[in-house]
Write an enzyme that holds these catalytic residues in place. Structure first.
Site, PDB file in Angstrom:
ATOM      1  N   ILE A 157     -21.091 -57.990  10.243  1.00 60.51           N
ATOM      2  CA  ILE A 157     -20.245 -57.161  11.092  1.00 60.51           C
ATOM      3  C   ILE A 157     -21.045 -56.875  12.360  1.00 60.51           C
ATOM      4  O   ILE A 157     -22.275 -56.885  12.349  1.00 60.51           O
ATOM      5  CB  ILE A 157     -19.785 -55.858  10.407  1.00 60.51           C
ATOM      6  CG1 ILE A 157     -20.967 -54.980   9.989  1.00 60.51           C
ATOM      7  CG2 ILE A 157     -18.902 -56.158   9.218  1.00 60.51           C
ATOM      8  CD1 ILE A 157     -20.543 -53.645   9.386  1.00 60.51           C
ATOM      9  N   ASP A 158     -20.350 -56.645  13.455  1.00 58.82           N
ATOM     10  CA  ASP A 158     -21.011 -56.489  14.743  1.00 58.82           C
ATOM     11  C   ASP A 158     -21.906 -55.257  14.782  1.00 58.82           C
ATOM     12  O   ASP A 158     -21.700 -54.289  14.036  1.00 58.82           O
ATOM     13  CB  ASP A 158     -19.979 -56.376  15.865  1.00 58.82           C
ATOM     14  CG  ASP A 158     -19.204 -57.651  16.084  1.00 58.82           C
ATOM     15  OD1 ASP A 158     -19.712 -58.721  15.677  1.00 58.82           O
ATOM     16  OD2 ASP A 158     -18.106 -57.588  16.670  1.00 58.82           O
TER      17      ASP A 158
END
Length: 215
Positions: A56-57
């Site tokens: 995930i970012d």
């Protein structure tokens, strides 16, 4: 600087002999951070080897899953690659007017400075009955990644909206790009929303997968 022990104890959601699930804070990367520390590096420096199952970012908070051994890692990543994992995010946008449910079926490509974008001109995007698409003739002559995002409007007050979002294809930055290009960017996204918020309001909420090691 925060330590791995503090992150581990403060964000642990689930743990067994095979996996570790954390509630990642926004602002720290999972791995591969060139200019700062990431979770895998912090764990390694403390003597714990972890294998991230997905990404995930950095600006995204929420559920992140690590395998504690390579045999388990392989089985889990195959589920992600085959798109059999049930993934859902929560996001807030400083907009309203979205339908109760919607599907964004817009191909992605990589542009200048390795930035992900829709593989078509913005003005070519068409919405009909809660589905956003582009005509195949408008798709750019470049490497294209078919991408689909589904969402449900959970709540809105006419100014802000809370959405439950499912990235069907799971491309890099997919939710952030799709929502921004249809005019509903993630609140606080440093790439697409310059409203002055200190974080992006995008949260990895739910993962459903087969835990074969539990029998």
């Amino acid at each position: 600087m925060v330590t791995w022990a503090e992150i581990r104890s403060g964000t642990r959601l689930y743990e067994d002999d095979a996996i570790l699930a954390l509630n990642k804070p926004a602002g720290i990367s999972v791995m591969g951070e060139r200019h700062d520390t990431d979770l895998v590096e912090l764990a390694g420096e403390s003597g714990e080897e972890l294998f991230p199952v997905h990404r995930i970012d950095k600006v995204t908070s929420g559920l992140i899953l690590f395998a504690r051994e390579l045999a388990v890692h392989g089985g889990l990543t195959r589920q992600f690659n085959k798109r059999t994992v049930d993934k859902a995010y929560l996001m807030i946008t400083r907009t309203a007017g979205l339908p109760e449910t919607g599907t964004i079926d817009l191909p992605l490509s990589t542009g200048r400075k390795n930035r992900v974008r829709i593989a078509a001109p913005r003005e070519a995007i068409v919405e009909s009955d809660g589905r956003w698409t582009v005509d195949p003739g408008d798709v750019l002559d470049t490497r294209v990644y078919p991408s689909t995002t589904e969402f449900t409007t959970v709540w809105t007050d006419g100014e802000f909206s809370l959405l439950a979002v499912r990235p069907v294809t799971g491309r890099r930055h997919q939710i952030r790009v799709h929502m921004a290009w249809i005019g509903h960017p993630v609140l606080g996204d440093p790439l697409f929303d310059k409203g002055g918020d200190t974080r992006a309001y995008l949260h990895s909420w739910r993962l459903g997968f087969d835990a074969e090691w539990l029998g």
